[in-house]
Design a protein around this motif. Structure first.
Motif, PDB file in Angstrom:
ATOM      1  N   GLN A   9      -8.224   1.069  -5.174  1.00 39.13           N
ATOM      2  CA  GLN A   9      -7.185   0.882  -6.186  1.00 39.13           C
ATOM      3  C   GLN A   9      -6.429   2.191  -6.370  1.00 39.13           C
ATOM      4  O   GLN A   9      -6.945   3.134  -6.987  1.00 39.13           O
ATOM      5  N   LYS A  47      -2.173   1.020  -9.954  1.00 38.05           N
ATOM      6  CA  LYS A  47      -1.802  -0.134  -9.133  1.00 38.05           C
ATOM      7  C   LYS A  47      -2.938  -1.152  -9.064  1.00 38.05           C
ATOM      8  O   LYS A  47      -3.953  -1.022  -9.745  1.00 38.05           O
ATOM      9  N   GLY A  48      -2.748  -2.158  -8.241  1.00 42.63           N
ATOM     10  CA  GLY A  48      -3.708  -3.247  -8.147  1.00 42.63           C
ATOM     11  C   GLY A  48      -4.821  -2.979  -7.150  1.00 42.63           C
ATOM     12  O   GLY A  48      -4.964  -1.889  -6.603  1.00 42.63           O
ATOM     13  N   LEU A  49      -5.620  -4.015  -6.935  1.00 41.69           N
ATOM     14  CA  LEU A  49      -6.831  -3.924  -6.127  1.00 41.69           C
ATOM     15  C   LEU A  49      -6.568  -4.395  -4.699  1.00 41.69           C
ATOM     16  O   LEU A  49      -5.861  -5.390  -4.477  1.00 41.69           O
TER      17      LEU A  49
END
Lengths: 106, 118
Positions: free
Chosen positions: B41, B45-47
């Motif tokens: 990550q 931000k996202g995964l």
């Protein structure tokens, strides 16, 4: 690759209110969808798997529904500790995550 | 209660190889029908799922990273490891290890920040 979209990007609510979060898949994932909660500085926590099954220890105020391409996570009455970012994830082919919905305090 | 802990260098130079290890405690890495996964990550931000390994040694990788990723397991040490080659600044992220069952990630490590910088 299966792409997940989540809406809204941000949800501003007060404690005690109901939260409804949406996740849409670019193609059917059957019921193979999970929801995670992530608080700042922490790892994600599994809330819901197989679209509607609560993971161990998850309070009953969290519920999931949907199948195919459209899914919903509902928090029936927000507690102070529920303000966080929520991600959906599908497991077809390889796992992919949605971009997240931030639930913040109004 | 199974616990996972990531370890490894927090700073890696560009073009070098990032190496991380995940130590599993509270249960044998060989028991049960589990995959052992890596996720990352970037800050804010996202995964992104990187890949996973079964205790038989079978692996699956994210196609976008497949050419640079190697995941291995050492059952004698109850550990599994990640190697990511030819890193750039875009690989700077918090890296998590996790236990995966039926495609869902039920137990996670606390994460470790890896910065790619000269």
């Amino acid at each position: 690759e299966i792409v997940l979209t989540q809406s809204p990007a941000t949800l501003s609510l007060s404690p005690g209110e109901r939260a409804t979060l949406s996740c849409r898949a670019s193609q059917s994932v059957s019921s193979y969808l999970a929801w995670y909660q992530q608080k700042p500085g922490q790892a994600p926590r599994l809330l819901i798997y197989d679209a509607s099954n609560r993971a161990t220890g998850i309070p009953a105020r969290f519920s999931g529904s949907g199948s195919g391409t459209d899914f919903t996570l509902t928090i029936s009455s927000l507690e102070p500790e529920d303000f966080a970012v929520y991600y959906c994830q599908q497991r077809s082919n390889w796992p992919t995550f949605g971009p997240g919905t931030k639930v913040d305090i109004k | 209660q199974v616990q996972l802990q990531e370890s490894g260098p927090g700073l890696v130079k560009p073009s070098q190889t990032l190496s991380l290890t995940c130590t599993v405690s509270g249960g044998s890495i060989s028991s049960g029908s589990y995959y052992w996964s890596w996720i990352r990550q970037p800050a804010g931000k996202g995964l992104e799922w990187i890949g996973r390994i079964y205790t038989s040694g079978s692996t699956n990788y994210n196609p976008s990273l497949k050419s640079r990723v190697t995941i291995s397991v050492d059952t004698s040490k109850n550990q599994f490891s990640l190697k990511l080659s030819s890193v750039t600044a875009a690989d700077t992220a918090v890296y998590y290890c996790a236990r995966e069952r039926r495609g869902f990630l039920g137990y996670w490590g606390q994460g470790t920040l890896v910065t790619v910088s000269s």
